[in-house]
Design a protein around this motif. Structure first.
Motif, short mmCIF file in Angstrom:
data_model
loop_
_atom_site.label_atom_id
_atom_site.label_comp_id
_atom_site.label_asym_id
_atom_site.label_seq_id
_atom_site.Cartn_x
_atom_site.Cartn_y
_atom_site.Cartn_z
N GLY A 11 0.80 -1.21 0.00
CA GLY A 11 0.00 0.00 0.00
C GLY A 11 0.84 1.26 0.00
N PHE A 12 1.92 1.26 0.78
CA PHE A 12 2.79 2.44 0.89
C PHE A 12 3.45 2.77 -0.45
N PHE A 13 4.04 1.76 -1.09
CA PHE A 13 4.74 2.02 -2.36
C PHE A 13 3.76 2.46 -3.45
N LYS A 24 -0.42 10.29 -24.03
CA LYS A 24 0.66 10.42 -23.06
C LYS A 24 0.12 10.43 -21.64
N GLY A 25 -1.02 11.10 -21.43
CA GLY A 25 -1.64 11.11 -20.11
C GLY A 25 -2.05 9.71 -19.67
N LEU A 26 -2.66 8.96 -20.61
CA LEU A 26 -3.07 7.58 -20.31
C LEU A 26 -1.86 6.71 -19.97
N LYS A 27 -0.79 6.87 -20.75
CA LYS A 27 0.40 6.04 -20.57
C LYS A 27 1.03 6.26 -19.20
N ILE A 28 1.18 7.53 -18.80
CA ILE A 28 1.80 7.82 -17.50
C ILE A 28 0.90 7.31 -16.37
N ALA A 29 -0.41 7.59 -16.44
CA ALA A 29 -1.32 7.17 -15.37
C ALA A 29 -1.36 5.64 -15.27
N PHE A 30 -1.44 4.96 -16.42
CA PHE A 30 -1.57 3.51 -16.39
C PHE A 30 -0.29 2.85 -15.90
N ARG A 31 0.86 3.29 -16.37
CA ARG A 31 2.12 2.67 -15.94
C ARG A 31 2.43 3.00 -14.47
N SER A 32 1.95 4.13 -14.00
CA SER A 32 2.08 4.42 -12.57
C SER A 32 1.18 3.49 -11.77
N GLY A 33 -0.01 3.22 -12.31
CA GLY A 33 -0.89 2.23 -11.68
C GLY A 33 -0.27 0.85 -11.71
N ALA A 34 0.50 0.58 -12.78
CA ALA A 34 1.16 -0.73 -12.89
C ALA A 34 2.20 -0.93 -11.80
N VAL A 35 2.75 0.16 -11.27
CA VAL A 35 3.69 0.05 -10.15
C VAL A 35 2.99 -0.64 -8.98
N MET A 36 1.76 -0.21 -8.71
CA MET A 36 0.98 -0.84 -7.64
C MET A 36 0.76 -2.31 -7.92
N GLY A 37 0.30 -2.63 -9.13
CA GLY A 37 0.04 -4.03 -9.48
C GLY A 37 1.28 -4.90 -9.34
N LEU A 38 2.40 -4.42 -9.83
CA LEU A 38 3.63 -5.21 -9.80
C LEU A 38 4.22 -5.31 -8.40
N VAL A 39 4.08 -4.26 -7.60
CA VAL A 39 4.56 -4.32 -6.22
C VAL A 39 3.75 -5.35 -5.42
N VAL A 40 2.44 -5.36 -5.63
CA VAL A 40 1.58 -6.31 -4.91
C VAL A 40 1.96 -7.76 -5.24
N VAL A 41 2.05 -8.08 -6.54
CA VAL A 41 2.36 -9.47 -6.90
C VAL A 41 3.81 -9.81 -6.57
N GLY A 42 4.71 -8.83 -6.71
CA GLY A 42 6.12 -9.08 -6.40
C GLY A 42 6.35 -9.35 -4.93
N LEU A 43 5.79 -8.50 -4.07
CA LEU A 43 5.94 -8.71 -2.62
C LEU A 43 5.21 -9.96 -2.17
N GLY A 44 4.03 -10.23 -2.77
CA GLY A 44 3.27 -11.42 -2.39
C GLY A 44 4.04 -12.69 -2.66
N LEU A 45 4.57 -12.83 -3.88
CA LEU A 45 5.32 -14.05 -4.21
C LEU A 45 6.63 -14.13 -3.45
#
Length: 733
Positions: A100-102, A124-145
């Protein structure tokens, strides 16, 4: 224990996910944040979000220390608990909090950059917002595994050679899910109360009474509203889905250890199979993330197609990969198990599409809510509630079919209901949940994208950027409302499958607790007066021993209490939002009344005071509802025993799942009905229809952002608490 070489894909995938999250974060940080005014507003939001999170972690930290000491007392003094549980509980909470913090740290830096990128173009707005959201997704699955891999290796080392090693290891690992669930519930409830108190205050006084736009800098609650989007929809959501992700993998591993207990080699394969499927899902999620892009002047359907392309490609590829993975593992009935995974994936897609249909203003249900605004706020509310209720049909039927099909595919369509058939069928349900969550890296990216786009719109409004920029951020924000609703539906659906798998895992934990008690000299006698041997008994024997059937009043009472718990929890959290919002409304009115020149733009509102009110209200109000989810299963276990707990979990699951879908979809539909009017329909902004939809959206705010999404954590937390407290329940037999 010889750990298969395939297992090492799990830590590799977790490191890859965390590495790519870091790459996307650095990529976003290299973008320009915009004008000095944009930087100033982003700084206010960032400081408010971090201050709230710091305060929340202090409160939650104290709760965790107390609970860890209770578990230590149970383990080392009463000997009714595995000695690893206190440590597993703490790491689960820690990793959930980190996720949650990251995610929130990324979101608070990304919103102004998204708004600035929207000045250059929609893509460009979509790309930055989505890839920033992807940080959350990847942190969750990365820390979980990573958490799963570390615990599996540590426990495998200590339990090497034990005849029940894999059963003990997997059920012990399940307990770190309670830490994750507890942290997630505090984050969701606290963040939800915070954001909705500010949102309701900003909407009712600013938009309805003062007739000023959303996110107008003259509104004292607007900074608190933007802070709330981050602490509720990003930090809370990240902690929530971290727990779902880990819970599905761990409960499936525990069921695999039981279903294949008579074949040591096959048992190990069944335990690591869900971990490997999740690992491959990470790499395929990354592929999907790179596919998301759009064109200038894109319509809502174009934007939805852009996100759908990434998520659907990832889902199709993981379906194909599951067949290859299970075939290479040579898992018993690998073909049927693979179809169970596909069933879970299809269920997730159908639930997502159903949610999109009922919440997007490109479809009839939300359009009809906007149309009903012509007769006032009351009809908007009535229509929204009705739409939310009807919308439960698709997810409930979908999950029901998914449960039956995944069960039958996994056990060769064996309807005999013998112990082996049931165990393998339940493993199939668990692996279906893993399938649904296997592409969480990109699915959560589409969800976390929403609050980033919302904050970007707020920044654009407060920074008084051009009309064209605001139009682009509005398009991104409306897309975010739909993806957020879809994400909530997806999270709730996965919670239903995971909770069902946890129900079976509870029986396994009861078995281990009874074996431990029997080793210490306790004798168990069934209702016929015969000695019961827990070591040789199967699942059907346990159901018969505890009389888990609908004729047992303990089961029925437990089911009623479980159903009531979902409504009680919603009532408490809705009431908390109401009280906090009332305080916020009074503060905004006070500032408009006492600080001369605010509405003319000649004086600066006291934003800090509104942030302080939301923070204090959230911290005070979140404790009782969250602790209730822990207290109820313990009390039911002590008073009504195993039969009562089984009823409680079934009742909580059925009522909680249906209620959560209703609240999330009704809230999302109200929100997008308001957006539809704001786009110029039925009189547009400032009209009576607009004010009517604002009232509907205000009612829907705690539905979709506080009570609804918290329910899926409640369902799983009650299961997790029951599992962790199984030893205490057995001690009272």
């Amino acid at each position: 224990m010889n750990i298969p070489s395939a297992f090492w894909l799990v830590p590799v995938a977790s490191v890859a996910a965390l590495g790519m999250a870091w790459f996307f974060f650095r990529q976003m940080m290299h973008e320009e944040e915009g004008t000095p005014r944009m930087k100033e507003i982003a700084g206010h939001v960032r400081r408010g979000a971090m201050a709230y999170l710091k305060q929340q972690y202090k409160v939650v930290g104290a709760v965790f220390v107390i609970l860890a000491l209770v578990f230590a007392f149970m383990a080392y003094v009463l000997h009714v608990q595995n000695p690893w549980v206190p440590f597993a509980f703490l790491t689960g909470g820690l990793f959930s909090g980190l996720a949650g913090f990251f995610g929130m740290k990324t979101a608070t830096y990304a919103s102004a950059r998204t708004a600035n990128a929207a000045r250059q173009g929609l893509n460009k707005g979509l790309k930055i917002a989505f890839r920033s959201g992807a940080v959350m997704g990847l942190v969750v699955v990365g820390l979980g595994l990573l958490d799963i891999a570390i615990w599996f290796l540590v426990l495998s080392y200590f339990y090497n050679g034990d005849s029940m090693a894999l059963v003990t290891i997997t059920t012990t690992m399940l307990t770190f899910g309670m830490g994750a669930s507890t942290q997630a519930l505090f984050a969701r409830v606290g963040g939800g109360i915070y954001t909705k108190a500010a949102d309701v205050g900003a909407d009712l006084v600013g938009k309805v009474e003062a007739n000023i736009p959303e996110d107008d800098p003259r509104n004292p609650a607007t900074i608190a509203d933007n802070v709330g989007d981050n602490v509720g929809d990003v930090a809370g959501m990240g902690a929530d889905l971290y727990e779902s992700y880990c819970g599905s993998i761990l409960s499936t591993a525990a069921l695999g250890a039981t279903a294949f207990a008579l074949n040591g080699e096959m048992q190990l394969k069944a335990v690591i199979a869900p971990m490997i499927i999740a690992s491959v899902g990470i790499f395929l999620s990354l592929l999907g993330i790179f596919l998301v892009r759009t064109k200038e002047g894109a319509t809502m359907k174009d934007l939805l197609h852009s996100l759908g392309l990434g998520t659907n490609v990832s889902a199709i590829l993981i379906a194909i990969a599951s067949f290859i993975i299970l075939y290479m593992l040579q898992l018993d009935n690998w073909l049927g198990m693979s179809f169970s995974v596909v069933t879970g994936l299809l269920a997730g897609v159908i639930i997502g599409q159903g949610t999109e249909y009922y919440t997007s203003h490109t479809y009839k249900p939300t359009q009809s809510i906007a149309e009903s605004s012509q007769t006032g706020a009351a009809t908007v509310i009535i229509k929204g509630i009705g739409t939310g209720m009807i919308s439960t049909m698709i997810p409930v039927i979908t999950i029901s079919v998914a449960i039956i099909m995944s069960y039958l595919c996994a056990n060769h369509f064996d309807l005999s209901m013998n112990a082996e058939s049931i165990s393998k069928g339940l493993y199939g349900i668990g692996i279906a949940a893993v399938g649904m969550l296997s592409t969480l890296g990109i699915t959560l990216a589409t969800d976390a994208y929403g609050p980033i786009a919302d904050n970007a719109g707020g920044n654009a409004e407060m920074s008084e950027l051009g009309e064209e920029v605001r139009h682009r951020t509005d398009a991104l924000d409306a897309l975010g409302n739909t993806t957020a609703a879809t994400g909530k539906g997806f999270a709730i659906g996965s919670a239903a499958l995971t909770a069902l798998a946890l129900l079976a895992s509870y029986v396994e934990e009861i078995k281990i607790a009874m074996i431990r008690a029997a080793d210490e000299g306790k004798i168990f006698v069934d209702n016929l007066g015969e000695t019961f041997n827990p070591a040789t008994a199967n699942m059907i024997d346990y159901m018969n021993f505890f009389q888990v059937n609908l004729m047992n009043p303990k089961v029925l009472v437990g089911a009623f209490i479980g159903g009531m718990s979902a409504f009680l929890f919603c009532g408490l959290t809705m009431g908390a939002v109401g009280r906090a919002a009332q305080t916020m409304v009074e503060e905004v009115r006070r500032q408009f009344r006492e600080i001369k020149g605010i509405l003319e733009g000649k004086a600066t509102p006291d934003y800090g005071r509104c942030v302080e009110i939301s923070t204090r209200s959230a911290q005070r109000e979140m404790i009782f509802p969250s602790l209730l989810a822990i207290i109820i299963p313990i009390a039911v276990g002590i008073i009504l025993g195993v039969a009562g707990v089984m009823g409680l979990l079934v009742g909580g699951l059925t009522a909680g799942f249906t209620l959560a879908v209703f609240m999330a979809n009704a809230g999302g539909a109200w929100d997008n009905a308001k957006k539809m009017v704001e786009e110029g329909n039925f009189g547009g902004k400032g009209s009576d229809c607009h004010k009517a939809t604002i009232v509907g959206d205000t009612v829907g705010d705690p539905f979709k952002d506080t009570s609804g999404p918290s329910l899926n954590i409640l369902i799983k937390l009650m299961s997790m608490v029951s599992i962790v407290m199984a030893g205490l329940t057995i001690a009272f037999i």
